[in-house]
Design an enzyme around this catalytic site. Structure first.
Site, PDB file in Angstrom:
ATOM      1  N   ARG A   1       9.458   4.217  40.313  1.00 55.69           N
ATOM      2  CA  ARG A   1       8.891   4.495  41.631  1.00 55.69           C
ATOM      3  C   ARG A   1       7.407   4.163  41.606  1.00 55.69           C
ATOM      4  O   ARG A   1       6.690   4.553  40.672  1.00 55.69           O
ATOM      5  CB  ARG A   1       9.113   5.964  42.023  1.00 55.69           C
ATOM      6  CG  ARG A   1      10.588   6.304  42.190  1.00 55.69           C
ATOM      7  CD  ARG A   1      10.837   7.739  42.586  1.00 55.69           C
ATOM      8  NE  ARG A   1      12.274   8.024  42.591  1.00 55.69           N
ATOM      9  CZ  ARG A   1      12.804   9.222  42.766  1.00 55.69           C
ATOM     10  NH1 ARG A   1      12.010  10.270  42.984  1.00 55.69           N
ATOM     11  NH2 ARG A   1      14.116   9.395  42.739  1.00 55.69           N
TER      12      ARG A   1
ATOM     13  N   GLN B   1      16.443  10.056  34.714  1.00 51.08           N
ATOM     14  CA  GLN B   1      17.051  11.239  35.307  1.00 51.08           C
ATOM     15  C   GLN B   1      18.366  11.573  34.610  1.00 51.08           C
ATOM     16  O   GLN B   1      19.106  10.673  34.231  1.00 51.08           O
ATOM     17  CB  GLN B   1      17.347  10.995  36.791  1.00 51.08           C
ATOM     18  CG  GLN B   1      16.136  10.828  37.675  1.00 51.08           C
ATOM     19  CD  GLN B   1      16.552  10.582  39.118  1.00 51.08           C
ATOM     20  OE1 GLN B   1      17.383   9.731  39.391  1.00 51.08           O
ATOM     21  NE2 GLN B   1      15.973  11.339  40.041  1.00 51.08           N
TER      22      GLN B   1
ATOM     23  N   HIS C   1      26.656  12.207  40.368  1.00 52.85           N
ATOM     24  CA  HIS C   1      27.166  12.214  41.737  1.00 52.85           C
ATOM     25  C   HIS C   1      28.638  12.579  41.707  1.00 52.85           C
ATOM     26  O   HIS C   1      29.419  11.989  40.954  1.00 52.85           O
ATOM     27  CB  HIS C   1      26.948  10.858  42.396  1.00 52.85           C
ATOM     28  CG  HIS C   1      25.502  10.514  42.525  1.00 52.85           C
ATOM     29  ND1 HIS C   1      24.817   9.824  41.546  1.00 52.85           N
ATOM     30  CD2 HIS C   1      24.597  10.833  43.486  1.00 52.85           C
ATOM     31  CE1 HIS C   1      23.549   9.713  41.911  1.00 52.85           C
ATOM     32  NE2 HIS C   1      23.392  10.316  43.078  1.00 52.85           N
TER      33      HIS C   1
ATOM     34  N   CYS D   1      21.844   6.631  43.048  1.00 51.72           N
ATOM     35  CA  CYS D   1      22.992   6.940  43.901  1.00 51.72           C
ATOM     36  C   CYS D   1      23.693   5.721  44.497  1.00 51.72           C
ATOM     37  O   CYS D   1      24.937   5.677  44.476  1.00 51.72           O
ATOM     38  CB  CYS D   1      22.611   7.966  44.972  1.00 51.72           C
ATOM     39  SG  CYS D   1      20.949   7.856  45.615  1.00 51.72           S
TER      40      CYS D   1
ATOM     41  N   HIS E   1      24.870  14.871  45.213  1.00 52.68           N
ATOM     42  CA  HIS E   1      23.866  14.371  44.261  1.00 52.68           C
ATOM     43  C   HIS E   1      23.393  15.568  43.442  1.00 52.68           C
ATOM     44  O   HIS E   1      22.960  16.571  44.016  1.00 52.68           O
ATOM     45  CB  HIS E   1      22.659  13.784  44.993  1.00 52.68           C
ATOM     46  CG  HIS E   1      22.985  12.754  46.029  1.00 52.68           C
ATOM     47  ND1 HIS E   1      22.581  11.437  45.915  1.00 52.68           N
ATOM     48  CD2 HIS E   1      23.662  12.828  47.210  1.00 52.68           C
ATOM     49  CE1 HIS E   1      22.987  10.761  46.984  1.00 52.68           C
ATOM     50  NE2 HIS E   1      23.643  11.593  47.786  1.00 52.68           N
TER      51      HIS E   1
ATOM     52  N   LYS F   1      19.614  20.280  50.553  1.00 56.25           N
ATOM     53  CA  LYS F   1      19.735  20.401  49.096  1.00 56.25           C
ATOM     54  C   LYS F   1      19.426  21.810  48.643  1.00 56.25           C
ATOM     55  O   LYS F   1      18.611  22.520  49.244  1.00 56.25           O
ATOM     56  CB  LYS F   1      18.812  19.409  48.386  1.00 56.25           C
ATOM     57  CG  LYS F   1      17.331  19.553  48.724  1.00 56.25           C
ATOM     58  CD  LYS F   1      16.493  18.522  47.979  1.00 56.25           C
ATOM     59  CE  LYS F   1      15.028  18.613  48.400  1.00 56.25           C
ATOM     60  NZ  LYS F   1      14.158  17.705  47.626  1.00 56.25           N
TER      61      LYS F   1
ATOM     62  N   ASP G   1      21.118  12.233  35.906  1.00 55.64           N
ATOM     63  CA  ASP G   1      21.594  12.132  37.278  1.00 55.64           C
ATOM     64  C   ASP G   1      23.111  12.196  37.333  1.00 55.64           C
ATOM     65  O   ASP G   1      23.795  11.828  36.379  1.00 55.64           O
ATOM     66  CB  ASP G   1      21.121  10.801  37.865  1.00 55.64           C
ATOM     67  CG  ASP G   1      20.973  10.847  39.373  1.00 55.64           C
ATOM     68  OD1 ASP G   1      21.234  11.909  39.954  1.00 55.64           O
ATOM     69  OD2 ASP G   1      20.588   9.820  39.949  1.00 55.64           O
TER      70      ASP G   1
END
Length: 669
Positions: free
Chosen positions: A389, A407, A411, A360, A541, A495, A409
């Site tokens: 991570r 991911q 945004h 992000c 997100h 979320k 992912d």
């Protein structure tokens, strides 16, 4: 004169009870059946022991086995305490640490007595027998409130150094609850918040099973002593336990690590602990998913980007991750001195970089390139972004929990008036995707946690917008498992979560969308509004798979390795019965490949039954068997994985046409 309290019950009735009365007294006053069935109580919303006295006028709801969520948590907590008592009964000198309830049972961590060695699975039957003896004794579980110093001294006097260490980290001056079992002088006692059942006899001695032993570091820190962790599963009755054990047996057959080996999909090893080595077959699944989700997001008018793996720590400080998440980040110095120089490898004033744990902040930096107008919004950026991570070693689990993952992912930067529509559209896209894979799911709204960034006003808006989007999408219903989860949002945003249900009834939380006003503020993202002034965008997100690694693991277990034809890494194997058919088998394979099918040929000089078994173990959906007759007639004998039907003979062109249609990925246009 005795003071009386008014106790309000769920049916609207009110009972007056004398000071010192307990929920158990109310249950007994209502009737012997309820008194026997009651396990605990909710007093003004707080789950409490039945025998804890009321402190004033109260709202009371008695908890029975019908309140399954509360009841299971209670019995699992109690089984953990019974486990700890049983272990100390059998193995004097063992130190206790902690034993929480889990999603399907409980565990407890122990420091074995000096010279005894770690516990093993061979110890479990003896411990189970002692646990049943403790349960049969039907000893009361009594709550007492002690001072911190009294608790510390008690544990020091009894050689419990771990508990004595822990208690000193509890707030000074606050009372601490201890639970003892037994009448009068306690047979056993432990530090615990509670609540607990009234006595050990409330547990069903046939409703639990100890399952395994593993190692665990004290407080999860590798620098601390290694403990023995004993796991168990626990339920309300014997029937529930039996059903769970059947599910465990089925889950073991579907374990993605086992199937991954059999299907030659991937492996993990110490040289890259927590990262996946994808084999050609496994990476084929990965690529099919990548192609699929690309089509999905392109149809949703998303723009694909790619961002750096490593970013300066100052960027993570601005975003808030450095303060909230640093222990889970892989951190590296910006510049490493020449190793021939004297002095430390990294100086005290080194600038730090970090491997990104999420995408992000990088997407905000892309948004900030150039001036954005309100007409440019919504701007939807997506990335198949590789993240790292620093998960603890003990938490890693096959594909389900890794240190390096990718991911799907995205945004969405949008105006306030666009939020509900964007979230609603995402809900509908996620619905189509999960149904393409054969999943049912529940939608849940995770609300603000205690520790968070942002104002209450912003959180009020964000939660209301997500809720309204789900209502507009028609998903805030029992059919979709709609539920709100207080306190479970991220530190920067509430979320929506999608919880998939797999073929054997397990749930997996995968997709999310979060409504974030914090990060655009912290990273100074803005656009020019219709009024010519600068405004903050809202940042949504979103992810559907969550991570490719975990989603593939879920798919493998959901389908037990028998992936639908469009997902299978090898869709078809053409196998010969006799070598005279080799040329025809190769021709068939070439035609299948030309039609876009993932096909292989097996010309080995092996019996056909051997080939069938081998390719069945590899979970190949279609096996086309060819011999002299098929070569002469231009046909193939089709065997489907998992089908009880005899092989079906088809003309080659008809077979290619049928398989091509079947292998086409779902249409997301």
């Amino acid at each position: 004169m005795t003071k009386m309290f008014k106790i309000s019950l769920p049916d609207g009735s009110v009972r007056e009870m004398a000071e010192g009365s307990t929920p158990a007294d109310v249950a007994a006053a209502i009737g012997p059946g309820l008194a026997k069935a009651a396990l605990a109580a909710r007093v003004d919303g707080e789950l409490r022991d039945l025998n804890r006295p009321f402190e004033g006028d109260s709202q009371l709801a008695l908890v029975t086995s019908r309140d399954e969520k509360d009841a299971l948590e209670l019995v699992r907590h109690d089984f953990a305490h019974v486990l700890a008592e049983a272990v100390q009964n059998i193995f004097p000198g063992t130190q206790i640490t902690f034993g929480p309830a889990t999603d399907d049972g409980f565990y407890y961590d122990f420091a074995p007595a000096p010279g005894r060695g770690m516990f093993t699975d061979e110890d479990l039957p003896l411990i189970e027998e002692e646990m049943r003896r403790v349960i049969a004794a039907d000893k009361p579980l009594v709550r007492e409130v002690w001072s911190r110093e009294k608790v510390r001294q008690f544990f020091l006097d009894h050689g419990e150094s771990f508990k004595a260490e822990w208690v000193m980290e509890l707030p000074e001056g606050e009372p601490i609850t201890m639970y003892k079992t037994g009448h009068g002088e306690a047979d056993w006692i432990d530090l615990c918040r509670g609540p607990h059942l009234a006595s050990t006899g409330k547990l069903d001695p046939q409703a639990f099973k100890l399952t395994r032993v593993s190692g665990a570091y004290w407080r999860g820190d590798q620098a601390n002593p290694m403990l023995s962790r004993i796991y168990g599963t626990a339920w309300l009755n014997k029937k529930q336990l039996a059903e769970h054990l059947v599910r465990l047996e089925e889950a073991a057959k579907r374990d993605h690590r086992k199937l991954g080996r059999e299907m030659n999909l991937f492996h993990l090893q110490e040289e890259a602990h927590g990262s996946v080595f994808w084999h050609p077959q496994g990476y084929a699944i990965y690529r099919v998913l990548e192609d699929y989700i690309r089509r999905a997001v392109q149809g949703a008018e998303c723009l694909e980007v790619k961002t750096p793996q490593v970013m300066d720590a100052r960027q993570w400080e601005k975003s808030g991750h450095w303060g909230k998440y640093r222990e889970n980040m892989f951190v590296i110095p910006d510049e490493v001195p020449n190793t021939e120089d004297e002095g430390p490898l990294v100086s005290d004033d080194a600038q730090w970089m970090a491997l990104k744990p999420m995408n992000c902040p990088a997407h905000v930096l892309i948004f900030k390139q150039g001036i954005k107008s309100y007409r440019d919004l919504p701007l939807r950026l997506v990335e198949n972004g590789c993240c790292h991570r620093n998960e603890p070693h003990g938490a890693l689990h096959g594909l389900m929990r890794v240190r390096q993952f990718t991911q799907d992912d995205g945004h969405i930067f949008c105006r306030e008036d666009q939020i509900v529509e964007e979230v609603r559209n995402f809900c509908q896209l996620a619905d189509r995707v999960y149904k393409d894979f054969g999943f049912t799911y529940a939608v849940k709204l995770a609300l603000r946690p205690d520790q968070r960034f942002g104002s209450d006003e912003d959180w009020d808006k964000a939660e209301a917008e997500l809720r309204q989007a789900v209502i507009d999408a028609g998903m805030a219903t029992e059919e979709y498992g709609w539920e709100e989860l207080p306190g479970e949002g991220a530190f920067y945003a509430p979320k929506l979560e999608w919880h998939l249900t797999d073929a054997i009834g397990r749930t997996w939380q995968v997709g999310t969308i979060q409504s974030d006003r914090v990060l655009p503020e912290r990273l100074d993202a803005s656009y020019v509004g219709e009024d010519g002034e600068r405004h903050r965008p809202v940042m949504l997100h979103r992810a559907i798979f969550g991570s490719y690694e975990r989603f593939i693991g879920i798919l493998i277990e959901h389908f037990a390795g028998k992936l639908p034809l469009w997902l299978a890494p090898t869709q078809i194997v053409v196998a010969t019965i006799v070598s005279d058919a080799d040329a025809y088998a190769q021709l068939v394979t070439d035609k299948l490949k030309a039609a876009g099918l993932r096909a292989e040929v097996d010309l080995r000089n092996e019996k056909i039954n051997y080939k069938v078994r081998e390719h069945s173990l590899a979970k190949v959906p279609l096996l086309l068997v060819v011999g002299k007759r098929e070569a002469e007639e231009g046909t193939v004998a089709v065997r489907r994985l998992g089908s009880d039907e005899h092989q079906k003979v088809m003309g080659l062109d008809d077979a290619i046409s049928a398989f091509t249609a079947e292998a086409t990925a779902p249409d997301l246009s």
